[in-house]
Design a protein around this motif. Structure first.
Motif, short mmCIF file in Angstrom:
data_model
loop_
_atom_site.label_atom_id
_atom_site.label_comp_id
_atom_site.label_asym_id
_atom_site.label_seq_id
_atom_site.Cartn_x
_atom_site.Cartn_y
_atom_site.Cartn_z
N HIS A 46 0.91 -1.28 0.01
CA HIS A 46 -0.03 0.03 0.09
C HIS A 46 0.82 1.12 0.02
O HIS A 46 2.20 1.21 -0.09
CB HIS A 46 -1.01 -0.19 1.28
N ILE A 47 0.12 2.26 0.08
CA ILE A 47 1.04 3.54 -0.31
C ILE A 47 2.02 3.65 0.88
O ILE A 47 3.04 4.70 0.81
CB ILE A 47 0.33 4.82 -0.50
N GLY A 48 1.62 3.26 2.34
CA GLY A 48 2.78 3.47 3.22
C GLY A 48 3.95 2.87 3.14
O GLY A 48 4.93 3.25 3.68
N HIS A 49 3.91 1.72 2.04
CA HIS A 49 5.26 1.16 1.73
C HIS A 49 6.16 2.12 0.59
O HIS A 49 7.32 1.80 0.31
CB HIS A 49 5.16 -0.14 0.93
N LEU A 50 5.42 2.82 0.01
CA LEU A 50 6.00 3.86 -1.13
C LEU A 50 7.48 4.39 -0.64
O LEU A 50 8.22 4.52 -1.37
CB LEU A 50 5.06 4.98 -1.77
N GLY A 237 -13.02 4.20 2.52
CA GLY A 237 -12.93 2.91 1.71
C GLY A 237 -12.06 1.93 2.05
O GLY A 237 -12.03 0.85 1.73
N GLY A 238 -11.02 2.30 2.98
CA GLY A 238 -9.97 1.48 3.56
C GLY A 238 -8.57 2.10 3.00
O GLY A 238 -8.39 3.15 2.75
N ALA A 239 -7.50 1.24 3.05
CA ALA A 239 -6.14 1.65 2.85
C ALA A 239 -6.26 2.04 1.25
O ALA A 239 -7.03 1.40 0.17
CB ALA A 239 -5.51 0.32 3.06
N GLU A 245 -6.21 -3.57 -9.05
CA GLU A 245 -7.44 -4.24 -8.65
C GLU A 245 -8.28 -3.85 -7.39
O GLU A 245 -9.47 -4.03 -7.22
CB GLU A 245 -7.35 -5.82 -8.93
N LYS A 246 -7.28 -3.45 -6.39
CA LYS A 246 -7.69 -3.21 -4.90
C LYS A 246 -8.18 -1.86 -4.88
O LYS A 246 -9.12 -1.15 -3.98
CB LYS A 246 -6.80 -3.52 -3.89
N PHE A 255 -7.02 10.26 -4.59
CA PHE A 255 -6.38 10.33 -3.03
C PHE A 255 -5.50 11.54 -3.07
O PHE A 255 -5.43 12.34 -2.10
CB PHE A 255 -5.89 9.12 -2.76
N TRP A 256 -4.44 11.57 -4.02
CA TRP A 256 -3.16 12.67 -3.93
C TRP A 256 -3.94 14.04 -4.41
O TRP A 256 -3.29 14.87 -3.81
CB TRP A 256 -2.46 11.95 -5.40
N ILE A 257 -4.97 14.13 -5.34
CA ILE A 257 -5.29 15.38 -5.69
C ILE A 257 -6.11 16.09 -4.57
O ILE A 257 -6.31 17.19 -4.70
CB ILE A 257 -6.38 15.07 -7.01
N ASN A 258 -6.76 15.34 -3.84
CA ASN A 258 -7.25 15.97 -2.61
C ASN A 258 -6.32 16.16 -1.32
O ASN A 258 -6.82 16.35 -0.31
CB ASN A 258 -8.35 14.90 -2.09
N THR A 259 -5.08 15.94 -1.56
CA THR A 259 -4.24 16.29 -0.57
C THR A 259 -4.32 18.01 -0.02
O THR A 259 -4.40 19.09 -0.72
CB THR A 259 -2.87 16.16 -1.03
#
Length: 421
Positions: A46-50, A237-239, A245-246, A255-259
């Protein structure tokens, strides 16, 4: 100081370093190997791993040798760091499957084909899976004092709520990973999130005790936070997953544009490879013309393209623009599914139905009287076009690809009609 360390510090990516002067010297003297670990706790990163993945990439772009460690063994145990309760243990088959999927995702960010400094993927099951319990206790466990382990934050925070011997031993296994990579791959540096500091320093201690004249380092990067206090990488909606697909590319882009304005420059420094000058220009935009959201657009475009590719980025932008303009008919049925994944939906037969009856059946309007008022007042839109005809019948012309009709009530309330046959 090396250009790489200067860049990491400019981006706010250096949280703690065990020996900054020694690391700077090692980086200036030549190429080093470094690693970061990724336990397969789900079937996707997930993006926490990025952040650790992209930090490995930054090192590779400066000529160093990144090693991505997939925790096929440690994933069977569970890291207590940052967790308030014991993890659910997964079977070896599940962990193996997840490990394989994560390997594929890592290859999007790290270059394994370079002639000079290709990235390498390793799985710690290769050396831990065959380690018998006697060897583990005698050769590895003897190097760790109980008081030393109890003092680590990852253990301290779990003492009151409880921690099993299984998770208590995780620190030793991760330390053993660092030792094996030091011995077999000449790996001199481990990087990870700030919650990994205790595990990283334990690994350095094991190397010091096991290898003469050892020279190894640890570096942590910050845990990503949000200015509003909510958890980064989570939505209603979760992570936010890296698997399309997820989490669809459109959802990912949104998600990013709403920062938040307060976070956007920090995230651009963390998650993009824009230059310092480009970042400073965007910082000025945020200060002087925040309504243009230039920084948010740059962030969303850079990260979405990097994770999902140019075509998926274009599709995400197309969906966003269609929803903003109301030009819904320009979208395909697949794009409708992505853009309206989380709106209320109703399944209906494909037979013709009066619009007023549809509004009632789909619970868009609470009564026929209200439905008539909504239509008369111009509050109802079908596929982006206002409808005020009280006798309107929904026909094939109103069905996108014969599958969907998008109805909007008022300015923002969307509803999706799905046709079953």
């Amino acid at each position: 100081m090396s250009d790489l360390l200067k860049d990491l510090q400019f981006r706010g990516l250096v949280n703690q370093v065990t020996d900054e002067e020694g690391l700077a010297k090692a980086l200036e003297e030549g190429e080093i190997s470094l690693y970061s670990g990724f336990d397969p706790t789900a079937d996707s990163l997930h993006i926490g791993h990025l952040l650790p993945v992209l930090t490995l990439r930054r090192f590779q772009l400066h000529g160093h040798h990144p090693i991505a460690l997939v925790g096929g063994a440690t994933g069977l145990i569970g890291d207590p760091s940052g967790k308030k309760a014991e993890r659910t243990l997964n079977t070896s088959d599940i962990v193996q499957n997840w490990s394989d999927r994560i390997k594929g995702q890592l290859s999007r960010f790290l270059d394994f084909e370079l002639d000079k400094n290709p990235a390498v993927i390793v799985n710690n099951f290769d050396w831990i899976g065959s380690l018998d319990v006697i060897s583990f206790l005698r050769d590895v466990g003897k190097n760790f004092g109980i008081n030393y382990m109890l003092a680590k934050d990852s253990v301290q925070t779990r003492i009151e709520s409880g921690i099993s011997f299984t998770e208590f031993s995780y620190m030793i296994l991760q330390s053993y990973d660092f030792l094996k990579l030091y011995q077999n791959n000449n790996c001199k540096l481990q990087i990870g999130g700030s919650d990994q500091w205790g595990n990283i320093t334990a690994g350095l201690e094991l190397i010091r005790k096991s290898e003469e004249d050892s020279k190894a380092f640890g570096l942590t990067i910050p845990l990503v936070t949000k200015a509003d206090g909510t958890k980064f990488g989570k939505t209603e909606g979760g992570a936010i997953w890296l698997d399309a697909e997820k989490t669809s590319p459109y959802e990912f882009y949104q998600f990013w544009i709403n920062t938040d304005d307060r976070d956007v420059i920090k995230y651009i420094k963390y998650f993009t490879f824009l230059t310092q000058q480009e970042i400073e220009d965007l910082e000025n935009e945020v200060a002087n013309a925040p309504e243009k959201r230039a920084a948010q657009k740059a962030l969303a475009e850079e990260v979405t393209k990097m994770v999902h590719g140019e075509d998926s980025l274009k599709q995400a932008i197309k969906i966003s623009q269609a929803l903003f303009s109301g030009d819904i008919k320009e979208l395909t049925s697949q794009e409708i599914l992505e853009g309206f994944k989380d709106v209320p939906s109703t399944e209906m037969s494909s037979e013709e139905i009066g619009l007023i009856d549809l509004l009632i059946e789909a619970k868009i309007s609470p009564s026929k009287r209200q439905a008539r008022e909504d239509l008369s007042n111009g509050a109802i839109y079908i596929n982006g076009e206002r409808v005020q005809d009280l006798t309107k019948v929904i026909s094939d012309e109103d069905k996108i690809d014969g599958k969907f009709t998008v109805i909007r009530r008022g300015k923002k309330k969307y509803f999706l009609i799905r046709y079953t046959g």
